[in-house]
Design a protein around this motif. Structure first.
Motif, PDB file in Angstrom:
ATOM      1  N   GLU A 176       0.852  -1.363   0.042  1.00  0.00           N
ATOM      2  CA  GLU A 176       0.030  -0.101   0.047  1.00  0.00           C
ATOM      3  C   GLU A 176       0.877   1.141   0.022  1.00  0.00           C
ATOM      4  OE1 GLU A 176      -0.037  -2.980   2.115  1.00  0.00           O
ATOM      5  OE2 GLU A 176      -0.332  -1.537   3.928  1.00  0.00           O
ATOM      6  N   VAL A 177       1.986   1.130   0.721  1.00  0.00           N
ATOM      7  CA  VAL A 177       3.169   2.072   0.694  1.00  0.00           C
ATOM      8  C   VAL A 177       3.550   2.524  -0.664  1.00  0.00           C
ATOM      9  CG1 VAL A 177       5.106   3.131   1.654  1.00  0.00           C
ATOM     10  CG2 VAL A 177       3.313   2.156   3.285  1.00  0.00           C
ATOM     11  N   LEU A 178       4.007   1.354  -1.142  1.00  0.00           N
ATOM     12  CA  LEU A 178       4.635   1.485  -2.550  1.00  0.00           C
ATOM     13  C   LEU A 178       3.903   2.186  -3.816  1.00  0.00           C
ATOM     14  CD1 LEU A 178       6.789  -1.721  -2.862  1.00  0.00           C
ATOM     15  CD2 LEU A 178       7.876   0.636  -3.263  1.00  0.00           C
ATOM     16  N   LYS A 179       2.449   1.640  -3.445  1.00  0.00           N
ATOM     17  CA  LYS A 179       1.577   2.333  -4.649  1.00  0.00           C
ATOM     18  C   LYS A 179       1.583   3.780  -4.555  1.00  0.00           C
ATOM     19  CE  LYS A 179      -1.811  -1.188  -4.180  1.00  0.00           C
ATOM     20  NZ  LYS A 179      -2.997  -1.301  -3.481  1.00  0.00           N
ATOM     21  N   GLN A 180       1.725   4.295  -3.302  1.00  0.00           N
ATOM     22  CA  GLN A 180       1.710   5.798  -3.206  1.00  0.00           C
ATOM     23  C   GLN A 180       3.147   6.539  -3.102  1.00  0.00           C
ATOM     24  OE1 GLN A 180      -1.950   7.406  -0.921  1.00  0.00           O
ATOM     25  NE2 GLN A 180      -1.907   5.146  -0.540  1.00  0.00           N
ATOM     26  N   ALA A 181       4.109   5.632  -3.240  1.00  0.00           N
ATOM     27  CA  ALA A 181       5.409   6.016  -2.894  1.00  0.00           C
ATOM     28  C   ALA A 181       6.037   6.883  -4.099  1.00  0.00           C
ATOM     29  CB  ALA A 181       6.421   4.924  -2.540  1.00  0.00           C
ATOM     30  N   LYS A 182       6.898   7.875  -4.083  1.00  0.00           N
ATOM     31  CA  LYS A 182       7.265   8.640  -5.091  1.00  0.00           C
ATOM     32  C   LYS A 182       8.918   8.426  -5.303  1.00  0.00           C
ATOM     33  CE  LYS A 182       4.234  11.863  -7.475  1.00  0.00           C
ATOM     34  NZ  LYS A 182       3.635  13.106  -7.305  1.00  0.00           N
ATOM     35  N   VAL A 183       9.450   8.712  -4.179  1.00  0.00           N
ATOM     36  CA  VAL A 183      10.807   9.010  -3.726  1.00  0.00           C
ATOM     37  C   VAL A 183      11.715   7.978  -2.964  1.00  0.00           C
ATOM     38  CG1 VAL A 183      12.524  10.560  -3.171  1.00  0.00           C
ATOM     39  CG2 VAL A 183      10.486  11.388  -4.417  1.00  0.00           C
ATOM     40  N   LEU A 184      12.682   7.568  -3.192  1.00  0.00           N
ATOM     41  CA  LEU A 184      13.518   6.852  -2.173  1.00  0.00           C
ATOM     42  C   LEU A 184      14.702   7.616  -2.158  1.00  0.00           C
ATOM     43  CD1 LEU A 184      14.624   4.145  -0.860  1.00  0.00           C
ATOM     44  CD2 LEU A 184      15.570   3.279  -3.016  1.00  0.00           C
ATOM     45  N   VAL A 185      14.986   7.889  -0.927  1.00  0.00           N
ATOM     46  CA  VAL A 185      16.237   8.933  -0.250  1.00  0.00           C
ATOM     47  C   VAL A 185      17.161   7.993   0.306  1.00  0.00           C
ATOM     48  CG1 VAL A 185      17.083  10.799   0.960  1.00  0.00           C
ATOM     49  CG2 VAL A 185      14.577  10.652  -0.207  1.00  0.00           C
ATOM     50  N   LEU A 186      18.454   7.869  -0.497  1.00  0.00           N
ATOM     51  CA  LEU A 186      19.709   7.183   0.166  1.00  0.00           C
ATOM     52  C   LEU A 186      20.519   8.084   0.371  1.00  0.00           C
ATOM     53  CD1 LEU A 186      19.551   4.174  -2.610  1.00  0.00           C
ATOM     54  CD2 LEU A 186      18.516   4.220  -0.021  1.00  0.00           C
ATOM     55  N   ASN A 187      21.551   7.584   1.211  1.00  0.00           N
ATOM     56  CA  ASN A 187      22.746   8.447   1.809  1.00  0.00           C
ATOM     57  C   ASN A 187      23.863   7.420   1.941  1.00  0.00           C
ATOM     58  OD1 ASN A 187      23.707   9.684   4.833  1.00  0.00           O
ATOM     59  ND2 ASN A 187      24.531  10.419   2.913  1.00  0.00           N
ATOM     60  N   TYR A 188      24.840   7.233   1.130  1.00  0.00           N
ATOM     61  CA  TYR A 188      26.141   6.506   1.382  1.00  0.00           C
ATOM     62  C   TYR A 188      27.510   7.268   0.998  1.00  0.00           C
ATOM     63  CZ  TYR A 188      22.961   3.016   3.087  1.00  0.00           C
ATOM     64  OH  TYR A 188      22.108   2.159   3.693  1.00  0.00           O
ATOM     65  N   PRO A 189      28.407   7.065   1.581  1.00  0.00           N
ATOM     66  CA  PRO A 189      28.545   6.659   2.821  1.00  0.00           C
ATOM     67  C   PRO A 189      27.787   7.423   3.875  1.00  0.00           C
ATOM     68  CG  PRO A 189      30.674   6.938   1.922  1.00  0.00           C
ATOM     69  CD  PRO A 189      29.825   7.474   1.014  1.00  0.00           C
ATOM     70  N   ASN A 190      27.241   6.649   4.719  1.00  0.00           N
ATOM     71  CA  ASN A 190      26.009   7.191   5.471  1.00  0.00           C
ATOM     72  C   ASN A 190      26.214   7.642   6.798  1.00  0.00           C
ATOM     73  OD1 ASN A 190      23.666   5.962   7.824  1.00  0.00           O
ATOM     74  ND2 ASN A 190      22.832   6.530   5.830  1.00  0.00           N
ATOM     75  N   ASN A 191      25.269   8.828   6.961  1.00  0.00           N
ATOM     76  CA  ASN A 191      25.287   9.938   8.253  1.00  0.00           C
ATOM     77  C   ASN A 191      24.324   9.138   9.021  1.00  0.00           C
ATOM     78  OD1 ASN A 191      25.225  11.343  10.264  1.00  0.00           O
ATOM     79  ND2 ASN A 191      24.994  13.280   9.242  1.00  0.00           N
ATOM     80  N   PRO A 192      24.231   8.509  10.250  1.00  0.00           N
ATOM     81  CA  PRO A 192      25.400   8.203  10.950  1.00  0.00           C
ATOM     82  C   PRO A 192      26.158   6.938  11.044  1.00  0.00           C
ATOM     83  CG  PRO A 192      23.186   7.696  12.421  1.00  0.00           C
ATOM     84  CD  PRO A 192      23.108   8.059  10.663  1.00  0.00           C
ATOM     85  N   THR A 193      25.671   5.905  10.375  1.00  0.00           N
ATOM     86  CA  THR A 193      26.229   4.631  10.578  1.00  0.00           C
ATOM     87  C   THR A 193      27.475   4.524  10.014  1.00  0.00           C
ATOM     88  OG1 THR A 193      25.357   3.612   8.603  1.00  0.00           O
ATOM     89  CG2 THR A 193      23.927   3.820  10.360  1.00  0.00           C
ATOM     90  N   GLY A 194      28.056   5.340   9.161  1.00  0.00           N
ATOM     91  CA  GLY A 194      29.273   5.154   8.497  1.00  0.00           C
ATOM     92  C   GLY A 194      29.520   3.978   7.381  1.00  0.00           C
ATOM     93  N   ALA A 195      28.329   3.460   7.205  1.00  0.00           N
ATOM     94  CA  ALA A 195      28.103   2.463   6.106  1.00  0.00           C
ATOM     95  C   ALA A 195      28.253   2.702   5.020  1.00  0.00           C
ATOM     96  CB  ALA A 195      26.840   1.840   6.147  1.00  0.00           C
ATOM     97  N   SER A 196      28.948   1.890   4.001  1.00  0.00           N
ATOM     98  CA  SER A 196      29.347   2.125   2.570  1.00  0.00           C
ATOM     99  C   SER A 196      28.158   1.430   1.576  1.00  0.00           C
ATOM    100  CB  SER A 196      30.564   1.875   2.382  1.00  0.00           C
ATOM    101  OG  SER A 196      31.521   2.975   2.736  1.00  0.00           O
ATOM    102  N   PRO A 197      28.050   1.662   0.589  1.00  0.00           N
ATOM    103  CA  PRO A 197      26.964   1.109  -0.449  1.00  0.00           C
ATOM    104  C   PRO A 197      27.858  -0.081  -1.169  1.00  0.00           C
ATOM    105  CG  PRO A 197      27.699   3.003  -1.232  1.00  0.00           C
ATOM    106  CD  PRO A 197      28.373   3.163  -0.144  1.00  0.00           C
ATOM    107  N   THR A 198      27.107  -1.000  -1.508  1.00  0.00           N
ATOM    108  CA  THR A 198      27.777  -1.801  -2.555  1.00  0.00           C
ATOM    109  C   THR A 198      27.228  -1.867  -4.050  1.00  0.00           C
ATOM    110  OG1 THR A 198      26.014  -3.634  -2.140  1.00  0.00           O
ATOM    111  CG2 THR A 198      28.007  -3.615  -0.819  1.00  0.00           C
ATOM    112  N   PRO A 199      27.906  -1.954  -5.039  1.00  0.00           N
ATOM    113  CA  PRO A 199      27.260  -1.985  -6.268  1.00  0.00           C
ATOM    114  C   PRO A 199      26.083  -2.751  -6.388  1.00  0.00           C
ATOM    115  CG  PRO A 199      29.712  -2.478  -6.480  1.00  0.00           C
ATOM    116  CD  PRO A 199      29.198  -2.621  -5.085  1.00  0.00           C
ATOM    117  N   GLU A 200      26.034  -3.959  -5.707  1.00  0.00           N
ATOM    118  CA  GLU A 200      24.857  -4.774  -5.745  1.00  0.00           C
ATOM    119  C   GLU A 200      23.727  -4.041  -5.230  1.00  0.00           C
ATOM    120  OE1 GLU A 200      27.767  -5.740  -4.345  1.00  0.00           O
ATOM    121  OE2 GLU A 200      28.436  -6.908  -6.244  1.00  0.00           O
TER     122      GLU A 200
END
Ligand SMILES: Cc1ncc(COP(=O)(O)O)c(C=O)c1O
Length: 415
Positions: A176-200
């Protein structure tokens, strides 16, 4: 004195007629107050501030020199509006040279920002209608979600947990959320976790966006601050430009937080819409600042030097925290070390204090140990240590970390 009629005029989004009347104190204000109290209680003792979210150093001299030279040019004096070609071209070169992203058209696929925060506050107006959902990661930098909510949008939070390497579980979003979702916000390297993304993970985000007709906004404020290898840009993912944009900033990568300059790059339609709203929001960053930032983006070795410093500081802090019992692991980038908060602390005399959450640990650390951190209780109890503490030399860095070790030396933490 009777209340000003202005009190009744505030918009509901900031509290309406109750605006300013709440007693709630926000996290960062609580930290500030605790620091003030600790300073008053221990005059002359140093507070080690590991809570700072910005570089401790000035911009590099060559960038300051460029600013001075550019500020003297009459042609740079006026409204910059959506900017000239200098920063846009430097941004396209930067993406190719530093992130391996070729083929960004500086004329149509790049626009400057007055910092990523400003871009994140502008973009919702281009995308969000009342009722639309934004998928945001928590803990995180909330600006896009705040402005989306101002516009009547709704935020669906995706928790970042250790078991998922602090990457959101995109499959967890309800239909139900996805049906009305428009935007995905990502942040990597991440504040605050310091995590990095992967190509996958980025590939999955592109596929997910395509499948559910979403826009991806990747906030890459820390992208270039990596301790090994090259920065991973979302735009390096096949198909990324069809679904999204990436926000880069000179703030952290070039020690230029106060200068307010960055850029938005990627999908042409989105960049154009950002530009249209931006044009009705600000009149552009001073061209001299844009040109100085462009000098930075053309000299990525500046960021490399900054990253070497953070990497060194990170090694030292990880060692000290690990010795104190924390599960501290060096992140691959950013300047944040995110560790699980202890449940209790036992002092040498045997006194034991229990903590209900990270907030209580953080308050205890500042009050009892004069060490300031930032607590996060959004997805588990964690503390964020930042290696941007003030230290001008390596010897000073050692002294600071040594003081942290000393102060934590007589405590046994329980996790
Ligand atoms: C994740 C994240 N995005 C954006 C920003 C803001 O960056 P800028 O200085 O470019 O506005 C910050 C600043 O702390 C941040 O942590």
């Amino acid at each position: 004195m009777s209340e000003s009629y202005i009190q009744d005029l505030f918009a509901k989004r900031i509290g309406g007629s109750q605006y300013g009347k709440t007693d709630a104190i926000y996290k960062f204000e609580r930290i500030k107050r605790a620091k003030r109290a600790a300073r008053a209680a221990h005059p002359g003792e140093e507070i080690i501030d590991l809570g700072v979210g910005e570089p401790d150093e000035m911009a590099f001299p060559e960038v300051v020199r460029t600013l001075c030279a550019e500020a003297r040019k009459p042609e740079n004096r006026g409204y910059a509006d959506n900017g000239d070609a200098v920063l846009k071209e430097a941004a396209a070169r930067y993406l190719e040279r530093v992130c391996g992203v070729a083929g960004i058209n500086p004329e149509t696929e790049v626009l400057h920002s007055i910092g990523s925060k400003a871009a994140l506050s502008i973009l919702p107006a281009a995308l969000i209608n009342p009722g639309d959902y934004v998928l945001m990661t928590v803990p995180g930098y909330p600006v896009f979600g705040t402005h989306a909510a101002y516009l009547g949008g709704r935020v669906h939070n995706l928790p970042l947990t250790e078991t998922n390497q602090f990457l959101p579980d995109l499959d967890s979003v309800p239909a139900e959320v996805l049906k009305q979702a428009k935007v995905l916000v990502l942040n990597y390297p991440n504040n605050p976790t310091g995590a990095s993304p992967t190509p996958e993970f980025f590939a999955k985000a592109v596929a997910f966006a395509r499948q559910h007709r979403l826009v991806v906004i990747h906030d890459a404020a820390y992208a270039a601050l990596v301790f090994e290898g090259r920065p991973l840009s979302f735009l390096a993912t096949p198909g990324a430009k069809e679904v999204g944009i990436e926000l880069h900033s000179a703030s952290k990568s070039f020690n230029m937080t106060g200068w307010r300059c960055g850029f938005v790059a990627g999908n042409e339609l989105l960049v154009r819409a950002y530009g249209d709203v931006k044009d009705n929001t600000d009149s552009g960053q001073f061209l001299a600042i844009q040109h100085a930032a462009a000098h930075g983006f053309d000299h990525p070795e500046i960021t490399e030097k900054i990253a070497v410093k953070y990497s060194r500081r990170m090694d030292a802090l990880v060692a000290v925290l690990a010795k104190a019992g924390f599960q501290a692991r060096k992140p691959r980038g950013s300047f944040f070390l995110y560790v699980r908060a202890p449940k209790a602390a036992v002092s040498q005399g045997g006194a034991r204090i229990e903590f209900r959450n990270a907030e209580e640990v953080s308050q205890w650390l500042i009050t009892e140990k004069l060490i300031s951190t930032v607590p996060w209780d959004d997805a588990g109890a964690y503390l964020r240590f930042s290696v941007t503490y003030a230290a001008k030399t390596v010897a000073q860095e050692r002294r600071t970390v040594g003081t942290v070790a000393e102060r934590l030396g007589d405590v046994r933490f329980e996790f």
